[in-house]
Design an enzyme around this catalytic site. Structure first.
Site, PDB file in Angstrom:
ATOM      1  N   ASP A 237      67.329  43.770  17.213  1.00 28.79           N
ATOM      2  CA  ASP A 237      67.555  42.328  17.244  1.00 28.79           C
ATOM      3  C   ASP A 237      68.846  42.061  16.487  1.00 28.79           C
ATOM      4  O   ASP A 237      69.367  42.938  15.787  1.00 28.79           O
ATOM      5  CB  ASP A 237      66.367  41.596  16.605  1.00 28.79           C
ATOM      6  CG  ASP A 237      66.369  40.095  16.868  1.00 28.79           C
ATOM      7  OD1 ASP A 237      67.214  39.616  17.644  1.00 28.79           O
ATOM      8  OD2 ASP A 237      65.524  39.400  16.283  1.00 28.79           O
ATOM      9  N   CYS A 276      65.578  40.891  22.251  1.00 25.17           N
ATOM     10  CA  CYS A 276      65.089  39.560  22.642  1.00 25.17           C
ATOM     11  C   CYS A 276      66.211  38.590  22.991  1.00 25.17           C
ATOM     12  O   CYS A 276      65.942  37.530  23.556  1.00 25.17           O
ATOM     13  CB  CYS A 276      64.183  38.994  21.558  1.00 25.17           C
ATOM     14  SG  CYS A 276      65.008  38.632  19.992  1.00 25.17           S
ATOM     15  N   ARG A 304      59.946  36.065  29.966  1.00 25.25           N
ATOM     16  CA  ARG A 304      59.527  34.980  29.083  1.00 25.25           C
ATOM     17  C   ARG A 304      58.811  33.891  29.885  1.00 25.25           C
ATOM     18  O   ARG A 304      57.824  33.318  29.410  1.00 25.25           O
ATOM     19  CB  ARG A 304      60.733  34.385  28.339  1.00 25.25           C
ATOM     20  CG  ARG A 304      61.382  35.299  27.293  1.00 25.25           C
ATOM     21  CD  ARG A 304      60.468  35.590  26.112  1.00 25.25           C
ATOM     22  NE  ARG A 304      60.024  34.391  25.428  1.00 25.25           N
ATOM     23  CZ  ARG A 304      60.735  33.728  24.512  1.00 25.25           C
ATOM     24  NH1 ARG A 304      61.946  34.151  24.167  1.00 25.25           N
ATOM     25  NH2 ARG A 304      60.237  32.643  23.917  1.00 25.25           N
TER      26      ARG A 304
END
Length: 320
Positions: A237, A276, A304
């Site tokens: 991330d 993400c 998502r």
């Protein structure tokens, strides 16, 4: 005269503040439902409702105190595909930004919407919202966790033909909210996590303890290659979280944890790379990995939508 409960006493509702609110069986049901609904929509326009429109007439209020692309769009499209509608609120254009309490906001929104999604900085805020609301409250991201993202990640992993029990997941970089939810998922879905972070950037001990107590193997190391060795999934991330200063000291500490081709070579040959988004290519991930054949970050981003749909259905008691 019949006794009636006060209007502001919350009935039992299904909140989704963390993955453990649902549990492993419900998470598995969400993933199965998301796969089925995604498959059934193949080739359809994005705004066309699903055939059954299970949330027709329902309204989701979305409260944003932090900027968003994927969360905002995916929940909006999810509600449209399920037959419902979504309202977008932010602190700059609502009374939240002028000091109205979370408690009062929760009680008002509960009278006007069927569910509330909150994306905020402090996890205590969403807990307070859930305490005072009498409709489902969903965690769209807090400083503690990001459960909606992980449902999408698990869906992506399964789509790429990897079983969750016994899966070896390697995390590289900052021990942040996304990692916390991965550790929570590991406890529920019975997979293992190797975490490589600089000293001082480890995940919260409670998440590590919980995963280990549930039987998952959690390795904490400062050696990126050790964490990546033999992994099925490599995850990272952004190093500087939203709202943090662009700290040069932190960036320097994270340098050895960049996911590049050399690091990916330590993983299994069929390992996949997750992020993400948004990504800072050249910082936490190199361009050749981000754009390479093992990267599934855009499958992950699309998922998502499908994950949010299954989460919403669970919260409304229509799943699991």
């Amino acid at each position: 005269m019949t006794d009636q409960p006060p209007l502001d006493v919350a009935p039992v509702v299904r909140n989704f503040l963390d993955l453990s609110d649902a549990g492993g069986h419900a998470i598995a049901a969400m993933i199965n439902d998301a796969q089925d609904r995604k498959r059934a929509r193949r080739g359809w326009p994005k705004g066309r409702p699903d055939a059954d429109q299970p949330l027709a007439g329902h309204v989701l209020a979305m409260v944003f105190e932090k900027a968003s692309t994927r969360t905002r769009i995916s929940f909006d499209i999810a509600m449209r595909q399920l037959g419902g509608t979504a309202l977008i609120l932010d602190s700059g254009t609502t009374q939240l930004g002028r000091g109205e309490s979370i408690a009062d906001t929760a009680r008002v929104l509960s009278r006007m919407a069927d569910a509330i999604m909150v994306r905020t900085d402090d996890h205590a805020k969403i807990e307070e919202m859930a305490h005072y609301a009498h409709v489902p409250v969903i965690n769209g991201l807090t400083d503690r966790s990001h459960p909606c993202q992980i449902v999408a990640d698990l869906l992506t992993v399964i789509e790429h033909r990897k079983a969750l029990p016994g899966l070896e997941v390697a995390w590289l970089g900052d021990g942040n909210n996304v990692l916390h939810s991965i550790l929570e998922a590991a406890a529920l879905m019975k997979f293992n996590v190797r975490v490589a972070t600089p000293a001082g950037y480890e995940p919260a001990a409670e998440f590590v303890h919980h995963a280990r107590s549930a039987g998952s193997s959690v390795t904490l190391t400062q050696d990126a290659a050790e964490a990546a060795s033999g992994a099925d999934v490599i995850v990272t991330d952004t190093w500087i979280s939203m709202g943090q200063a662009h700290a040069q000291e932190k960036l320097a500490a994270m340098e050895p944890y960049r996911v590049d081709a050399n690091l990916m070579a330590h993983a299994k040959p069929d390992a996949i790379f997750l992020h993400c988004l948004p990504a800072h290519v050249g910082e936490e991930v190199s361009g050749d990995v981000f754009e390479g054949p093992q990267s599934v970050v855009f499958d992950e981003a699309e998922n998502r939508i499908h994950a949010q749909k299954s989460i919403l259905l669970w919260c409304f008691g229509k799943l699991g």
